[in-house]
Design a protein around this motif. Structure first.
Motif, short mmCIF file in Angstrom:
data_model
loop_
_atom_site.label_atom_id
_atom_site.label_comp_id
_atom_site.label_asym_id
_atom_site.label_seq_id
_atom_site.Cartn_x
_atom_site.Cartn_y
_atom_site.Cartn_z
N LYS A 128 30.24 40.63 53.54
CA LYS A 128 31.69 40.58 53.31
C LYS A 128 32.08 40.00 51.95
CE LYS A 128 33.04 40.52 58.18
NZ LYS A 128 33.88 39.87 59.20
N GLN A 129 31.15 39.91 51.04
CA GLN A 129 31.49 39.50 49.68
C GLN A 129 32.20 40.65 48.98
OE1 GLN A 129 27.86 38.35 47.75
NE2 GLN A 129 27.34 36.79 49.28
N SER A 130 33.05 40.30 48.01
CA SER A 130 33.73 41.35 47.25
C SER A 130 32.70 42.21 46.52
CB SER A 130 34.70 40.72 46.25
OG SER A 130 35.75 40.07 46.93
N LEU A 131 32.87 43.50 46.60
CA LEU A 131 31.90 44.40 45.97
C LEU A 131 32.09 44.43 44.46
CD1 LEU A 131 32.10 47.41 48.47
CD2 LEU A 131 30.46 45.52 48.46
N ARG A 132 31.01 44.22 43.74
CA ARG A 132 31.04 44.32 42.28
C ARG A 132 30.86 45.77 41.88
NH1 ARG A 132 26.54 39.77 42.17
NH2 ARG A 132 26.14 40.98 44.06
N PHE A 133 31.53 46.15 40.81
CA PHE A 133 31.61 47.58 40.48
C PHE A 133 30.24 48.17 40.13
CE2 PHE A 133 32.31 51.13 37.55
CZ PHE A 133 33.10 51.93 38.34
N TRP A 134 29.58 47.62 39.12
CA TRP A 134 28.33 48.21 38.66
C TRP A 134 27.17 47.94 39.61
CZ3 TRP A 134 28.75 51.93 35.42
CH2 TRP A 134 29.77 51.93 34.46
N LEU A 164 32.85 62.30 51.07
CA LEU A 164 33.71 61.47 50.22
C LEU A 164 34.71 60.67 51.06
CD1 LEU A 164 34.52 63.93 47.27
CD2 LEU A 164 32.61 62.33 47.53
N VAL A 165 35.22 61.27 52.12
CA VAL A 165 36.15 60.56 53.00
C VAL A 165 35.44 59.39 53.69
CG1 VAL A 165 37.63 60.76 55.04
CG2 VAL A 165 37.56 62.62 53.36
N LEU A 171 34.02 51.98 51.98
CA LEU A 171 34.23 51.07 50.85
C LEU A 171 35.41 50.15 51.12
CD1 LEU A 171 33.68 53.20 47.60
CD2 LEU A 171 32.34 51.24 48.37
N TRP A 172 36.43 50.70 51.76
CA TRP A 172 37.62 49.89 52.04
C TRP A 172 37.29 48.74 52.98
CZ3 TRP A 172 42.11 49.27 49.82
CH2 TRP A 172 43.12 48.57 50.51
N ASN A 175 35.16 45.67 51.71
CA ASN A 175 35.76 44.62 50.87
C ASN A 175 35.69 44.97 49.38
OD1 ASN A 175 37.20 42.26 50.62
ND2 ASN A 175 35.41 40.93 50.53
N VAL A 176 36.05 46.19 49.06
CA VAL A 176 36.15 46.57 47.66
C VAL A 176 37.32 45.81 47.03
CG1 VAL A 176 37.71 48.52 48.08
CG2 VAL A 176 36.20 48.54 46.09
N LYS A 177 37.20 45.45 45.78
CA LYS A 177 38.26 44.70 45.12
C LYS A 177 39.51 45.55 44.99
CE LYS A 177 35.21 41.71 42.39
NZ LYS A 177 34.80 41.29 41.02
N TYR A 178 40.68 44.89 45.14
CA TYR A 178 41.94 45.62 45.06
C TYR A 178 42.12 46.28 43.69
CZ TYR A 178 43.45 43.60 49.49
OH TYR A 178 43.54 43.26 50.81
N THR A 179 41.66 45.60 42.65
CA THR A 179 41.79 46.20 41.32
C THR A 179 41.00 47.50 41.21
OG1 THR A 179 39.99 44.75 40.58
CG2 THR A 179 42.25 44.02 40.14
N HIS A 180 39.78 47.49 41.77
CA HIS A 180 38.97 48.69 41.75
C HIS A 180 39.62 49.79 42.60
CE1 HIS A 180 35.18 46.06 40.83
NE2 HIS A 180 35.96 46.24 39.77
N ALA A 181 40.18 49.40 43.75
CA ALA A 181 40.83 50.37 44.63
C ALA A 181 42.04 50.99 43.95
CB ALA A 181 41.24 49.71 45.94
N LEU A 182 42.84 50.17 43.27
CA LEU A 182 44.03 50.69 42.59
C LEU A 182 43.65 51.60 41.43
CD1 LEU A 182 46.28 47.49 42.57
CD2 LEU A 182 46.62 49.57 43.92
#
Length: 392
Positions: A128-134, A164-165, A171-172, A175-182
């Motif tokens: 449940k840690q925030s997912l890092r992008f790379w 993809l769905v 991913l949601w 715990n993907v970061k909100y910035t990445h989601a937006l």
């Protein structure tokens, strides 16, 4: 064993039984006096196998799937690659293997469950840690885009999009970061708007290009949705007759085996992708609403299992299954009422198809395994190095 059986969600079992009755009934109506007569009997056999898969998987601790997830992914990937070389082609898509006994198997359908298990395996290790992008998001996307590209190569757009769905849904909850989601949402919205605008502006040039790569049928499926004024009679034939059939059903329908459009075979594939049209024409708005209500209750029960699970892995699996079902239901029905483009996607538990049905039943078995084993006092310990099943 008896204690495990008591934990089964019998509401889900009843819903699956009702969907079986609806499927066999509608298939009988859709195939009588056609070359496909008898498919309702085959579907009954598939359902019997499906219930066996459902019961068997329900009694297996779902954490075992996590333990062998990398191997499951490898097998699934090999199957969708192999079908490109030894597969059979139906309706412009190469995606079926012929198993011993003449049974057709579609690896792309099987890979939906494989992908759900594989993504859950990766996500659970993050605790449940925030997912890092790379380091996190990109590898997870790569796990999805490899099979997506392979299945797209097989010309199976419907199943490819389902991957993809599933990715987005998992991913949601991962715990993907909100910035990445937006950012992803903005890129998707921009790409969608730009793509639609470009398609309308350069329609003729795109058609020539798709014709050159033997994909002109993609244009024929998109035209009735985006630019109906440019769609050929061939392109609008399917959706036009489907809409007429749905509209003629009215509130109560024209009656069992009395759907004029369906019975005259003016709607293609009424036993498979177009089976909702049979429900709507012969049983009307009420019959269609009952079917949608059953789907709603089924998904509601799955979400309850997700919320009640004390195990960290269960919710990932359930969300993946729910995302898959919601996409298939929305896409299948939406493409016949003008909300979505026409793609080759089955209506879960209703359309004829052995692989599709058995995989969906297996998914229900996984969900039931979460219900049975997800609330036990023992919890798994997950480290960065891998997935173990020791007590904490």
């Amino acid at each position: 064993m008896l204690n495990k059986l008591k934990k089964i969600d019998f509401v889900i079992v009843v819903i699956l039984a009702l969907l079986m009755v609806i499927s066999i009934t509608v298939l009988y109506s859709a195939t009588t006096n056609t070359a496909y007569h008898g498919y309702h009997i085959k579907m009954l056999r598939f359902y019997l196998l499906g219930f066996v898969a459902f019961a068997g998987i329900s009694l297996i601790d779902f954490k075992i799937f996590m333990k062998y997830a990398p191997y499951i992914y490898g097998v699934g990937l090999l199957l969708i690659i192999a079908v490109m070389f030894i597969g059979n082609t139906y309706y412009n898509a190469t995606g079926w293997m012929t198993l011993p006994g003449g049974i057709s198997f579609q690896p792309a359908e099987f890979f939906k469950l494989v992908l759900i298990i594989s993504l859950a395996y990766v996500l659970i290790r993050k605790r449940k840690q925030s997912l890092r992008f790379w380091r996190d998001v990109m590898p997870i996307c790569l796990i999805t885009f490899i099979p997506f590209a392979i299945v797209m190569k097989q010309n199976d757009l419907g199943n490819a999009l389902s991957y993809l769905v599933i990715l987005v849904g998992m991913l949601w909850i991962g715990n993907v970061k909100y910035t990445h989601a937006l950012i992803a949402l903005a890129i998707f919205a921009g790409s969608l708007f730009g793509g639609i605008t470009a398609y309308k502006t350069y329609h003729d040039d795109l058609y020539k290009y798709f014709e050159k790569i033997n994909r002109e049928h993609w244009v024929e499926r998109i035209d009735p949705w985006l630019v109906p004024e440019k769609a050929t009679d061939k392109a609008i034939y399917h959706t036009k007759n489907a809409k007429l059939a749905i509209a003629s059903g009215g509130m109560t329908g024209e009656g069992f085996m009395k759907g004029e459009t369906v019975q005259s075979e003016r709607v293609p594939l009424t036993y498979s992708d177009s089976i909702f049209v049979v429900v709507a024409e012969e049983f009307g708005f009420i019959g269609s609403s009952i079917l949608l209500l059953l789907y709603f209750v089924l998904i509601h029960r799955l979400i309850l299992i997700c919320l009640e699970s004390r195990d960290h892995t269960g919710p990932y699996l359930i969300v993946g299954i729910v995302a898959m079902l919601l996409y298939q239901i929305f896409e299948n029905i939406g493409m016949f009422i003008g909300l979505m483009p026409l793609t080759g996607i089955t209506l879960p538990f209703i359309s004829f198809g052995g692989t599709s049905l058995i995989i969906n039943m297996a998914c229900m078995g996984v969900a039931m395994s979460v219900k049975i084993y997800g609330n036990e006092k023992e919890a798994e310990h997950v480290s960065e190095s891998g997935y173990t099943m020791s007590k904490v």
